[in-house]
Write an enzyme that holds these catalytic residues in place. Structure first.
Site, short mmCIF file in Angstrom:
data_model
loop_
_atom_site.label_atom_id
_atom_site.label_comp_id
_atom_site.label_asym_id
_atom_site.label_seq_id
_atom_site.Cartn_x
_atom_site.Cartn_y
_atom_site.Cartn_z
N GLY A 10 -76.18 -83.45 -9.80
CA GLY A 10 -76.21 -83.36 -11.25
C GLY A 10 -74.81 -83.26 -11.84
N PHE A 11 -74.78 -83.20 -13.15
CA PHE A 11 -73.52 -83.13 -13.89
C PHE A 11 -72.71 -81.88 -13.48
CE2 PHE A 11 -71.95 -81.40 -18.14
CZ PHE A 11 -70.70 -82.00 -18.05
N THR A 35 -83.30 -86.00 -11.50
CA THR A 35 -82.44 -86.35 -12.65
C THR A 35 -80.97 -86.42 -12.25
OG1 THR A 35 -82.26 -84.01 -13.32
CG2 THR A 35 -84.00 -85.31 -14.35
N ASN A 98 -87.36 -69.78 -3.87
CA ASN A 98 -86.96 -70.28 -2.54
C ASN A 98 -85.46 -70.10 -2.32
OD1 ASN A 98 -89.51 -71.07 -1.67
ND2 ASN A 98 -89.33 -73.11 -2.61
N LYS A 104 -81.14 -63.96 0.19
CA LYS A 104 -81.59 -62.71 0.82
C LYS A 104 -81.45 -62.79 2.33
CE LYS A 104 -85.82 -60.15 1.47
NZ LYS A 104 -87.26 -60.24 1.26
N TYR A 144 -88.65 -75.77 -20.58
CA TYR A 144 -87.29 -75.41 -20.14
C TYR A 144 -86.98 -73.95 -20.45
CZ TYR A 144 -82.20 -75.97 -19.52
OH TYR A 144 -80.89 -75.85 -19.11
N LYS A 148 -86.45 -70.97 -17.67
CA LYS A 148 -85.15 -70.31 -17.53
C LYS A 148 -85.27 -68.81 -17.78
CE LYS A 148 -82.31 -73.71 -16.47
NZ LYS A 148 -81.45 -73.67 -15.27
N TYR A 158 -85.01 -59.73 -7.91
CA TYR A 158 -84.39 -59.79 -6.57
C TYR A 158 -83.18 -58.86 -6.50
CZ TYR A 158 -87.20 -63.20 -4.05
OH TYR A 158 -88.22 -63.82 -3.36
N GLU A 162 -84.84 -56.37 -4.08
CA GLU A 162 -84.45 -56.93 -2.78
C GLU A 162 -82.97 -56.76 -2.49
OE1 GLU A 162 -86.66 -57.90 -0.76
OE2 GLU A 162 -88.40 -58.55 -1.92
#
Ligand code: UDP
Length: 326
Positions: A10-11, A35, A98, A104, A144, A148, A158, A162
């Site tokens: 990506g960009f 994309t 993921n 982690k 979107y 986000k 997390y 975690e």
């Protein structure tokens, strides 16, 4: 160190890969090319410190031991996330999980690319990190915005549960070479239209504002954040604010184009104003953008003149043409 960058085609991801290689790191780039464009990594074909995994991050994967994780994978332009709404929601939820699991497993430092869209159509101006936002949870931009916002909650979870060493950057409008010519973003559209001598398309009356950050400033801010100890969100963007009409005038001036302006309907839920308060980045990271819009546009023109071509996938997808675009 070994770094993994998701969204490496990506960009922003491809610029981050270049910066990390420039700093001497080994980099594993991950992208499913939904994309992103392989051309953004073509110059790395003989780079022994770069490895590419063609991988959708919504499926679990293991890049091996890594020290740094940059999670930059997501459709990001309004045209792209409208075309790939469900993919956008999944990459911001299952995909982020993921990638957090990789950080982690290897006790790696993790930076997630979040967005000024978390502020929605903001009622506070400029936007500081303490503002909770004004987001339509079911509108066309929600795929979107909510992906986000969910991702930010997941990253914080997390961090809290975690003990993953996380960072969150809220990216404001950023531009530069390697933008897709047909991503529908304002700078991409205006530069391409000005260089082609066709009308510049102003959505609405052009009084809405945006603040444009040149890509090298953006990457510098993110790298500084990664090196800091700050785990709460940090805005990275350029606080110089322009109306869309002023942006069009800047593009016409820098290109010397004789294009005219044409007015089109404003997309639903299009934010009326956007400008980052970057006090936190200034104080914590000693960072501020260095590139004014006119200079950044000048640096971006060669890309649009010589390289960028419209990409076939970057078009809206409806029920009627979903098979073709899938
Ligand atoms: N815009 C415009 N003409 C265009 C493309 C975009 O007037 O050809 C406007 C758009 O309506 C928005 C702003 O420019 O108000 C920035 O749009 P962009 O798609 O770049 O990103 P956004 O900041 O909305 O996510």
């Amino acid at each position: 160190m070994r770094a993994v960058v998701t969204g490496s085609a990506g960009f922003l991801g491809s610029h981050m890969v270049d910066a990390l290689l420039g700093d001497g790191h080994h980099v594993i780039g991950v992208d499913n090319l939904l994309t992103g464009n392989p051309r953004n990594m073509a110059h790395l074909s003989n780079e022994p410190r770069f490895q590419f995994l063609n991988q959708d991050i919504t499926s679990p994967f293991d890049p091996g031991q890594v020290d740094l994780v940059f999670n930059m994978a997501s459709p990001a332009s309004p045209v792209d996330y409208a075309a790939y709404g469900i993919e956008t929601l999944m990459v911001g939820s299952i995909g982020v999980r993921n990638v957090l699991d990789i950080a982690k497993k290897y006790s790696a430092r993790f930076l997630h690319c979040s967005t000024s869209e978390c502020y929605g159509d903001p009622l506070e101006h400029p936007q500081s990190e303490t503002y909770w936002g004004n987001v339509n949870p079911i509108g066309p931009r929600s795929v979107y915005d909510e992906s986000k916002r969910f991702a930010e909650a997941l990253v914080m979870a997390y961090y809290r549960y975690e003990r993953v060493d996380t960072r969150l950057v809220r990216i404001f409008n950023t531009y530069g070479p390697r933008l897709q010519a047909s991503d529908g973003r304002v700078i991409s559209n205006f530069l391409r239209q000005a260089l082609d001598g066709v009308d510049l398309t102003i959505y609405g009356d052009g009084s809405q504002t945006r603040s444009f950050c040149y890509v090298s400033d953006q990457i510098d801010g993110q790298l500084r954040l990664m090196q800091s100890d700050e785990y709460t969100p940090v805005n990275i963007g350029n606080p110089e604010e322009f109306t869309i009409l002023e942006c069009a005038e800047a593009v016409l001036a820098i290109t010397g184009s004789k294009s005219k302006l044409v007015f089109k309907p404003l997309p639903e839920d299009d934010p009326k104003q956007r400008c980052p308060d970057i006090s936190k980045a200034r104080t914590l990271l000693g960072w501020e953008p260095k590139t004014p819009l006119s200079e950044g546009l000048r640096l971006t023109i060669p890309w649009f003149k010589e390289v960028a071509e419209p990409q076939p996938h970057a078009k809206g997808r409806s029920k009627d043409d979903s098979e073709e675009a899938a």
